[in-house]
Design a protein around this motif. Sequence first.
Motif, mmCIF file in Angstrom:
data_model
loop_
_atom_site.group_PDB
_atom_site.id
_atom_site.type_symbol
_atom_site.label_atom_id
_atom_site.label_comp_id
_atom_site.label_asym_id
_atom_site.label_seq_id
_atom_site.Cartn_x
_atom_site.Cartn_y
_atom_site.Cartn_z
ATOM 1 N N ARG A 137 1.647 -10.276 12.389
ATOM 2 C CA ARG A 137 2.203 -9.361 13.401
ATOM 3 C C ARG A 137 3.689 -9.107 13.195
ATOM 4 O O ARG A 137 4.395 -8.733 14.133
ATOM 5 N N GLY A 138 4.164 -9.261 11.964
ATOM 6 C CA GLY A 138 5.578 -9.033 11.702
ATOM 7 C C GLY A 138 6.036 -7.648 12.120
ATOM 8 O O GLY A 138 7.143 -7.480 12.665
ATOM 9 N N ARG A 139 5.209 -6.647 11.884
ATOM 10 C CA ARG A 139 5.591 -5.283 12.286
ATOM 11 C C ARG A 139 5.655 -5.174 13.810
ATOM 12 O O ARG A 139 6.530 -4.500 14.364
ATOM 13 N N ASP A 140 4.705 -5.825 14.491
ATOM 14 C CA ASP A 140 4.739 -5.827 15.955
ATOM 15 C C ASP A 140 6.018 -6.475 16.468
ATOM 16 O O ASP A 140 6.627 -6.002 17.429
ATOM 17 N N MET A 141 6.427 -7.572 15.827
ATOM 18 C CA MET A 141 7.643 -8.266 16.240
ATOM 19 C C MET A 141 8.847 -7.343 16.133
ATOM 20 O O MET A 141 9.698 -7.310 17.034
ATOM 21 N N ALA A 142 8.935 -6.591 15.039
ATOM 22 C CA ALA A 142 10.063 -5.680 14.851
ATOM 23 C C ALA A 142 10.055 -4.568 15.899
ATOM 24 O O ALA A 142 11.094 -4.225 16.472
ATOM 25 N N ARG A 143 8.880 -4.011 16.165
ATOM 26 C CA ARG A 143 8.792 -2.918 17.143
ATOM 27 C C ARG A 143 9.107 -3.406 18.556
ATOM 28 O O ARG A 143 9.793 -2.724 19.324
ATOM 29 N N VAL A 144 8.598 -4.582 18.902
ATOM 30 C CA VAL A 144 8.861 -5.137 20.235
ATOM 31 C C VAL A 144 10.351 -5.424 20.401
ATOM 32 O O VAL A 144 10.936 -5.148 21.465
ATOM 33 N N ASN A 145 10.975 -5.951 19.369
ATOM 34 C CA ASN A 145 12.405 -6.239 19.440
ATOM 35 C C ASN A 145 13.211 -4.963 19.624
ATOM 36 O O ASN A 145 14.133 -4.905 20.442
ATOM 37 N N ARG A 146 12.867 -3.941 18.865
ATOM 38 C CA ARG A 146 13.617 -2.682 18.970
ATOM 39 C C ARG A 146 13.405 -2.037 20.339
ATOM 40 O O ARG A 146 14.339 -1.471 20.918
ATOM 41 N N ALA A 147 12.192 -2.136 20.859
ATOM 42 C CA ALA A 147 11.925 -1.573 22.180
ATOM 43 C C ALA A 147 12.734 -2.304 23.255
ATOM 44 O O ALA A 147 13.208 -1.683 24.220
ATOM 45 N N PHE A 148 12.897 -3.620 23.099
ATOM 46 C CA PHE A 148 13.752 -4.360 24.033
ATOM 47 C C PHE A 148 15.180 -3.822 23.984
ATOM 48 O O PHE A 148 15.820 -3.623 25.023
ATOM 49 N N MET A 149 15.705 -3.598 22.770
ATOM 50 C CA MET A 149 17.059 -3.062 22.651
ATOM 51 C C MET A 149 17.188 -1.732 23.391
ATOM 52 O O MET A 149 18.168 -1.485 24.105
ATOM 53 N N HIS A 150 16.195 -0.875 23.252
ATOM 54 C CA HIS A 150 16.221 0.408 23.953
ATOM 55 C C HIS A 150 16.256 0.203 25.466
ATOM 56 O O HIS A 150 17.064 0.830 26.175
#
Length: 269
Positions: A48-61
């Motif tokens: 789920r590495g891609r999920d981790m990156a997307r979730v992190n970026r969404a938090f930043m937003h």
Amino acid sequence: MTGPDPTAVVIDTSKPHPARMYDWFLGGKDNYPVDEEMAKELLALDSRGRDMARVNRAFMHRATRGLAERGIRQFLDIGTGIPTEPNLHQIAQQTAPDARIVYCDNDPIVLAHAEALLRSTPQGTTDYIQADAREPAAILEQAGKTLDFTKPVALSLVALLHFVDDEDGAHELVTSLMEPLPSGSYLVLSHVTGDFFPEGAIKAREMYRAKGLTLRPRTRDEFAEFFNGFELLEPGVSLAADWRPELGEAVPVTGDAPIPGYAGVARKA
């Protein structure tokens, strides 16, 4: 709108770089075979590495949007990474067109694409600093040319501190950056954890070490220590995916297991 001249960028492609691996996980093209190779090795540990990156970026937003709605008009984003729209300044300036943003990273490939980080609204300002996060005094000196440190600033260290070990001064880094900022400023953090898969975290750390890189997953309690002395906003320290979901769109992820990353936003009293 200012920023360094990216015309003489020299990029080291002999070893992977976290910013370029993050770009690969997000589906970007600004990475190299060495970055893709290590990213795939990490996917072998946790698919789920891609999920981790997307979730992190969404938090930043969400954090940026929430702070802009609270009246914050200045943002200092350290560990910016390769531009992926929407960038922090675009989120902030959607709510506050007059917002001023300073980005900072140490990867030359980010410098090569810094123009995308400098496309401010006419009312606002964006700038880019090429510097190492472990040089807070230099960062603050340069950022002070764009930001007014007599007024509140949101300091974003998103997915950064897990690349700085305790003995390398991770906590001192946060202190050095927050101390000069006035009351009413905010600290925005997200961080990888091994709480849900300790064996995988140990293996990932060994993989990074073998490449000459640092990875320091932290427990929830260890991560929470970065907020000591500050006033955490609700919901406090939480999984990144669970932090104020009403501020943005949901990120689809694979499976039901928690995405192993914590996040939090705190105010300097």
